[in-house]
Design an enzyme around this catalytic site. Structure first.
Site, PDB file in Angstrom:
ATOM      1  N   GLU A 192       0.807  -1.220   0.000  1.00 46.89           N
ATOM      2  CA  GLU A 192       0.000   0.000   0.000  1.00 46.89           C
ATOM      3  C   GLU A 192       0.843   1.274   0.000  1.00 46.89           C
ATOM      4  OE1 GLU A 192      -0.723  -2.608   1.937  1.00 46.89           O
ATOM      5  OE2 GLU A 192      -2.723  -3.198   1.292  1.00 46.89           O
ATOM      6  N   HIS A 261      -9.762  -4.662  11.164  1.00 49.82           N
ATOM      7  CA  HIS A 261     -10.435  -4.507   9.882  1.00 49.82           C
ATOM      8  C   HIS A 261     -11.728  -3.702  10.001  1.00 49.82           C
ATOM      9  CE1 HIS A 261      -7.655  -7.647   8.666  1.00 49.82           C
ATOM     10  NE2 HIS A 261      -8.009  -7.456   7.418  1.00 49.82           N
TER      11      HIS A 261
END
Lengths: 459, 370
Positions: A192, A261
């Site tokens: 990322e 998450h």
């Protein structure tokens, strides 16, 4: 002994699916590992595998049947007379078995959240009167918005993990590779920080990247480029160097995926000058604001919500449906109290408004849509009318969008307030996994209703 | 100095390592993977064949950087420059040797916070650079960027980045744009031996090679990551080997000799322009001053610095060559004088220019109005 084969849950948020194809027929002998059927979820087509030996008995759900609820018995398996616990499991071993006890273990705790809002939202004044409306999921609306802009502007491309060949981890980029090819739909490695930087650099170099994060939780690895590279460059360069990029992906709590998450980054990005932060709720806003974000000369953080992807809403059938950035939308008009929300919270706020209406409280619901710049005028106008305000936010309360809206009301709307502003947020804890605890931690309609009654002194 | 800026012998070519058994691993596309081919090409004839005019140009450009940086150091001492100010003194041959080989119509450059030299190497007006250092309206970033944040999109110079290593990934993006637009350009992405340990550098190496991006990674190894010598911070101090795991060819270059740098640049740029993917260059160099103006540089001895100044200075080296080629001491003094006066002029300009209007506080936050 007959074993029930049940419709399996094949993703954390799946509640129903399509039984696309039976690969066995009644009377077939099957062994563990045989593929029994193909099941389509909202994200992918999955194979349903046998874990028991036996003979296929009665097939109860025909192939092609849509909207088969998770847990529905789809067929019977005549076993070898063994006494083991009857069960069947979906193909990937990592997935949860659809066995007994599912109701406790697998029922998405935010079933309330995922329930589509019953309330008929107020028409968006931006959409011309008499426009034909289609019913489209948020997922498709996002994809169509991207595809239209890619057709319009050669510089626009999409990059991210699984966006191309896999068709999107959440299917948002489905079909884009076929239409635009691998030059403009780029699969990245799982890095990322690196690809956010490459995206930002490409924007500085004149392209119009759309960088997908599989979820914004992973964008924390990349937040340096979002803030230090994308947001600040125009200012640091005295307006010389722009960074027109869209960082997009699902944000906020999904279902039962645990603390790492499940987080809403809206307040994080909304605190940064130089960024535009958009968090749409319905399909029309998802498409109209996605198109606006891609055309925007400034860097945009576009926060979607996994639990809303599959919901269907009306979408205007317009050739070029672009909505203004920085404008909130009144989703329901009311006179007694204002409920401000955004993203998935809007659905809850609309539900709460319907419940309140039954008790004689007429609530106005505002969808912020853009978190930065914040449309304070719309909030304050509504406050001037209703004199009471509650903020509903699926996220932590401390240093939240709710905190910001509260401050705006205090600083600029104090004279209009008949009661303290209240915020309804998630509990101030990392999101737990256990179904009951997760349910306790997340915002829900009853909490919004209770807060509204409190500011209306109705309890 | 952690590693002497000198030629090392090329490691002997090893037989290909025995393949490890692995599950479902595709065999490498090409077994003829020559990580040393560029180094070999460079070493076969390491000095760029410059004529006197070119050498004179290199001399003038390097001297401009040195005199400019000396003046910036003075202005910092006078309180006219604030914050962080990282000087390029000693490293001049790197920016000049590399950037003189660019195709300025299409190629892009990006670097970290030690960026004054790279700006000057483009021939950008010293006035607007110095005025940026003093935080004035006339500065190239209107006084809002400062020493670390200077840009010139006109010259395809993309900054000027303060987060160590960030420019490497951004450079990967600039290279992606070259490839996407098929403009034939390449990106030159500079970073230091310190940045070479950042994770995102390797994320970028991976994607750059995977996507065959037109990028030259340049590690300016000046021996110290702020105060930490390379041998105290880096498990592998031969930085040109750092691309090996990504199949990126490496080059080990004497960054104190502008003709060697230029020669290496020619080799590297050709490789990239031929569509063969990224190159990693290690430029062994030295900074005479501290990491920034506030660094007393106590981590090294005066003798170490003096030794480099006396024996490896890039400007003295080219000066010597020029004199061997018929230039007189007086010729070169005249050039120095003209440069000193140009730099003094930029300092006057930077000192006398007005500060930004207070209204500038709110401009350029966003491009559009919402």
């Amino acid at each position: 002994m007959a074993i029930e084969l049940k419709m399996p849950a094949l993703s954390p948020t799946m509640e129903e699916g399509t039984l696309a194809k039976w690969l066995v027929k009644e009377g077939d002998q099957i062994a563990p590992g045989d593929i029994l059927a193909e099941i389509e979820t909202d994200k992918a087509t999955m194979e349903f595998e046998a874990i028991d030996e036996g003979t296929v008995g009665k097939i109860l759900i025909d192939e092609g049947t849509e909207n088969v609820a998770v847990g529905t018995v789809i067929a019977m398996l005549d076993g070898e007379g063994d006494e083991e616990t009857p069960s069947a499991a979906p193909a990937p071993a990592a997935e949860m078995p659809a066995g007994e006890g599912k109701k406790v273990g697998q029922e998405p705790s935010e079933a309330e959240i995922t329930k589509p809002a019953k309330a008929e939202p107020k028409k968006d004044p931006e959409i011309p009167h008499g426009t034909n409306m289609a019913t489209v999921t948020v997922r498709e609306a996002l994809r169509d918005g991207m595809a239209e802009e890619m057709r319009r502007d050669e510089r626009v491309f999409v990059m991210g993990e699984e966006v191309a060949e896999y068709q999107g981890a959440y299917k948002v980029t489905q079909g884009l590779l076929d239409e635009f090819g691998p030059k403009r739909v780029i699969d990245t490695p799982i890095t990322e920080y690196g690809f956010a930087g490459i995206g930002a650099g490409a924007a500085m170099g004149g392209l119009r990247p759309i960088v997908e994060f599989m979820t914004f939780n992973f964008a924390m690895q990349a937040i340096d480029h979002i803030i230090n590279s994308a947001a600040k460059t125009n200012y640091m360069s005295g307006g010389q160097m722009r960074c027109p990029i869209v960082f997009r992906g699902p944000n906020g709590a999904a279902s039962r995926v645990g603390a790492q998450h499940s987080q809403n980054y809206g307040p994080w990005y909304a605190s940064v000058p130089g960024l535009i932060v958009i968090a749409p709720y319905d399909s029309s806003d998802a498409k109209g604001l996605m198109k606006a974000a891609i055309r925007c000369e400034d860097p945009v953080v576009f926060l979607e919500n996994e639990l809303v992807y599959g919901r269907s809403f009306e979408l205007p059938e317009l050739d070029d449906h672009v909505l203004p950035i920085g404008k909130a939308r009144i989703m329901r008009e009311g006179s007694d109290v204002t409920i401000v929300s955004y993203s998935i919270g809007v659905g809850l706020a609309l539900e709460a408004a319907e419940e309140l209406a039954e008790e004689g409280i007429d609530a106005e619901v505002i969808d912020l849509r853009t978190l930065r710049p914040l449309d304070t005028a719309t909030i304050l106008e509504s406050l001037a009318k209703t004199n009471r305000l509650v903020i509903a936010e699926e996220g932590w309360p401390t240093c939240s969008i709710a905190s910001e809206v509260t401050t705006v009301c205090m600083e600029e709307g104090f004279d209009h307030l008949d009661a303290p502003v209240l915020r309804v947020c998630n509990e101030d804890v990392p999101l737990p996994y256990a179904a009951n605890l997760e349910k306790l931690a997340l915002i829900d309609t009853p909490r919004i209703v209770a807060a509204v009654k409190k500011v209306c002194y109705a309890e | 100095m952690a590693k002497p800026a000198q030629k090392r012998k090329t490691p002997a070519k090893k037989a290909p390592a025995k393949k490890k058994p692995s599950v479902a691993k595709q065999s490498a596309a090409s077994e003829e993977f020559a990580l040393h081919s560029l180094q070999d090409a460079h070493e076969s004839s390491p000095k760029f064949d410059a004529d006197v005019d070119q050498m004179l140009e290199f001399y003038e450009q390097m001297l401009l950087i040195r005199r400019f940086e000396e003046k910036a150091g003075q202005l910092y001492g006078l309180g006219l420059i604030g914050g962080f100010c990282h000087l390029y003194i000693g490293q001049e041959a790197v920016a000049i040797g590399l950037q003189s080989a660019l195709n300025k119509e299409v190629d892009s450059v990006i670097t970290g916070y030690r960026d004054h030299g790279h700006m000057l190497a483009y021939g950008i007006d010293p006035n607007v650079i110095m005025a940026e250092l003093t935080g004035r309206q006339a500065g190239i970033s209107k006084g809002k960027g400062g020493s670390m944040h200077m840009f010139s999109t006109e010259h395809k110079f993309y900054g000027g980045h303060g987060i160590v290593g960030a420019q490497v990934a951004l450079g990967g993006g600039l290279a992606l744009a070259h490839q996407y637009n098929e403009d034939g350009g390449l990106c030159l992405a500079y970073f230091g031996d310190g940045a070479a340990n950042q994770g995102q550098v390797y994320e970028t190496f991976n994607m750059a090679q995977l996507w065959n991006l037109p990028i030259v990674f340049v590690i300016e190894n000046n021996g110290y990551a702020m105060g930490t010598a390379v041998k105290r911070s880096s498990a592998e101090t031969e930085f040109h080997r750092r691309g090996t795991a990504f199949r990126i060819p490496g080059m080990d270059v004497n960054g104190m000799d502008v003709l060697e740098v230029r020669n290496a640049a020619e080799v590297a740029f050709k490789h990239v322009r031929d569509g063969k993917g990224p190159v990693l260059m290690e430029l062994n160099t030295y900074r005479y001053r501290g990491h920034s103006m506030s660094d007393p540089a106590k981590y090294r001895t005066r003798e170490e610095v003096q030794d480099v100044r006396d024996h490896k200075d890039p400007i003295e080296a080219i000066k010597k060559l020029l004199m061997e080629n018929g230039k007189t001491e007086a010729d070169l003094k005249a050039i120095d004088k003209a440069i000193r006066s140009r730099v003094a002029e930029s300092a006057d300009f930077a000192e006398s220019s007005p500060e930004p209007d207070p209204s500038e506080l709110y401009t350029d936050v966003l491009v559009e109005e919402y």
